[in-house]
Design a protein around this motif. Structure first.
Motif, PDB file in Angstrom:
ATOM      1  N   UNK A 183      -0.212 -11.805  42.926  1.00  0.00           N
ATOM      2  CA  UNK A 183      -1.384 -12.250  42.179  1.00  0.00           C
ATOM      3  C   UNK A 183      -2.464 -12.707  43.156  1.00  0.00           C
ATOM      4  N   UNK A 184      -3.709 -12.405  42.822  1.00  0.00           N
ATOM      5  CA  UNK A 184      -4.814 -12.776  43.692  1.00  0.00           C
ATOM      6  C   UNK A 184      -5.093 -14.272  43.592  1.00  0.00           C
ATOM      7  N   UNK A 185      -5.081 -14.940  44.727  1.00  0.00           N
ATOM      8  CA  UNK A 185      -5.350 -16.370  44.762  1.00  0.00           C
ATOM      9  C   UNK A 185      -6.270 -16.694  45.925  1.00  0.00           C
ATOM     10  N   UNK A 213      -7.472 -18.734  39.775  1.00  0.00           N
ATOM     11  CA  UNK A 213      -8.558 -18.789  38.795  1.00  0.00           C
ATOM     12  C   UNK A 213      -7.974 -18.818  37.400  1.00  0.00           C
ATOM     13  N   UNK A 214      -8.033 -20.005  36.783  1.00  0.00           N
ATOM     14  CA  UNK A 214      -7.547 -20.219  35.428  1.00  0.00           C
ATOM     15  C   UNK A 214      -8.480 -21.203  34.732  1.00  0.00           C
ATOM     16  N   UNK A 254     -10.056 -18.486  51.918  1.00  0.00           N
ATOM     17  CA  UNK A 254      -9.698 -17.118  52.242  1.00  0.00           C
ATOM     18  C   UNK A 254      -8.820 -16.551  51.135  1.00  0.00           C
ATOM     19  N   UNK A 255      -9.087 -15.336  50.630  1.00  0.00           N
ATOM     20  CA  UNK A 255      -8.265 -14.754  49.562  1.00  0.00           C
ATOM     21  C   UNK A 255      -6.870 -14.401  50.054  1.00  0.00           C
ATOM     22  N   UNK A 256      -5.881 -14.704  49.235  1.00  0.00           N
ATOM     23  CA  UNK A 256      -4.487 -14.404  49.570  1.00  0.00           C
ATOM     24  C   UNK A 256      -3.795 -13.865  48.321  1.00  0.00           C
ATOM     25  N   UNK A 257      -2.632 -13.279  48.512  1.00  0.00           N
ATOM     26  CA  UNK A 257      -1.803 -12.820  47.396  1.00  0.00           C
ATOM     27  C   UNK A 257      -0.535 -13.674  47.339  1.00  0.00           C
ATOM     28  N   UNK A 297     -10.926 -11.987  41.471  1.00  0.00           N
ATOM     29  CA  UNK A 297     -10.098 -13.179  41.364  1.00  0.00           C
ATOM     30  C   UNK A 297      -9.435 -13.324  39.993  1.00  0.00           C
ATOM     31  N   UNK A 298     -10.099 -12.909  38.940  1.00  0.00           N
ATOM     32  CA  UNK A 298      -9.515 -13.105  37.606  1.00  0.00           C
ATOM     33  C   UNK A 298      -8.859 -11.837  37.058  1.00  0.00           C
ATOM     34  N   UNK A 299      -8.658 -10.843  37.918  1.00  0.00           N
ATOM     35  CA  UNK A 299      -7.869  -9.659  37.593  1.00  0.00           C
ATOM     36  C   UNK A 299      -8.355  -8.968  36.317  1.00  0.00           C
ATOM     37  N   UNK A 300      -9.680  -8.846  36.180  1.00  0.00           N
ATOM     38  CA  UNK A 300     -10.234  -8.201  34.997  1.00  0.00           C
ATOM     39  C   UNK A 300     -10.872  -6.854  35.331  1.00  0.00           C
TER      40      UNK A 300
END
Length: 330
Positions: free
Chosen positions: A138-140, A172-173, A131-134, A81-84
């Protein structure tokens, strides 16, 4: 002894080299054990308060299974989720007779943060799922909620209800999930104040006032075992993060009043003074206003631990310490 030390060194290396702990999860039981290890609040006297049901069972039992089937919701799923580059975990937990949405974020160095995204009390036919979406590559996270709100009794003593359906796109911020905002505002903010008070249930009772130059005052009436008056200086990094958060959630455009449909919960009042002299006041009863407001609440609460505060002697009759208005928050 040497063999023991070699074994421990090997075990430590093997664990650190085994990759992300989430990546190794394979079964529902694996996921449950992992989540319980991360979040001790999910156990009571050593016994688990939650369970994980298989996806096919989840789709039968969850109240909003029409949406769950449409979204192909799973009991749990691995997502970054946080693209790390580290794998996080999205999981639906069965807590007594309702389902809660949890996310476990991998913070690195074998540290994890559990987030309960479920808002308010879930009873009866109420339902929330994710549910995860783009979005824009970006992953949201798409978050759906269906809530039946009691509006009182009508003629012949029948209860009147209305159904509230809502779908949010979360990103995720700021170390949490908040509503995605592609058009961030840039407010000139003079100060922000918060007044948090519990009702029948125990909770933090305090006020805080933060000025644009970082000067702050904090009054604790019932904050764990702490009470008293304090002054401090918010660090530059935290002040910048607070300003950025207020801009991102477009605090000026939020509703003035949010009311949970139950009693005996936390009541939170915000007052944001802008450089142009306008004032935004928000009452959030039940801390259910928005995901962004919930993050603002926890951010302000955490400042008590992250910053240095100097105790001061103030007569108990003074409810809150106010500081003079100063420069803008940049």
């Amino acid at each position: 002894m040497k063999r023991l030390l070699l074994f421990l060194l090997f075990f430590s290396f093997a664990f650190s080299a085994s990759g992300n702990a989430v990546d190794s999860l394979k079964t529902d039981n694996d996921v449950l054990k992992f989540v319980l290890k991360v979040d001790s609040n999910l156990t009571y006297k050593g016994e688990s308060q939650v369970t994980i049901v298989p996806t096919d069972t989840l789709l039968k039992l969850i109240k909003c299974n029409d949406v769950a089937r449409q979204w192909s919701v799973k009991a749990w799923q691995k997502v970054d989720f946080n693209r790390d580059g580290r794998t996080d975990l999205l999981v639906t937990l069965k807590w007594y007779n309702v389902f809660h949405v949890f996310v476990v974020i991998d913070k690195g160095d074998n540290l994890f943060k559990a987030l309960d995204l479920t808002r308010g009390w879930l009873t009866g036919e109420n339902c929330q799922l994710a549910w995860p979406i783009k979005v824009a590559d970006k992953q949201m996270l798409a978050f759906y909620s269906r809530t039946y709100i009691y509006e009182g009794k009508v003629r012949d003593g029948e209860w009147k209800w209305r159904t509230e359906l809502k779908t949010d796109t979360l990103v995720y911020l700021y170390d949490d999930f908040i509503e995605y905002n592609p058009k961030v505002k840039n407010y000139a903010i003079r100060s922000i104040s918060i007044n948090s008070r519990p009702t029948a249930w125990p909770g933090p009772e305090y006020t805080a006032n933060i000025q644009a130059d970082g000067k702050a005052a904090y009054s604790a009436f019932k904050f764990k075992s702490e009470s008293g008056y304090f002054t401090g200086k918010i660090s530059t990094n935290k002040l910048a993060e607070l300003k950025s958060l207020l801009d991102y959630i477009q605090v000026k455009k939020l509703k003035d009043d949010y009311q949970a449909q139950w009693t005996d919960d936390q009541a939170v009042d915000y007052e944001i003074v802008f450089e142009d002299g306008t004032v935004k006041k928000i009452n959030d009863y039940g801390t259910i206003g928005t995901f962004g407001l919930r993050r603002l609440y926890s951010f302000l609460l955490d400042l008590r631990q992250s910053e240095y505060w100097e105790p001061m002697r103030i007569p108990k009759s003074i409810p809150r310490v106010e500081l003079p208005h100063v420069n803008k928050l940049h």
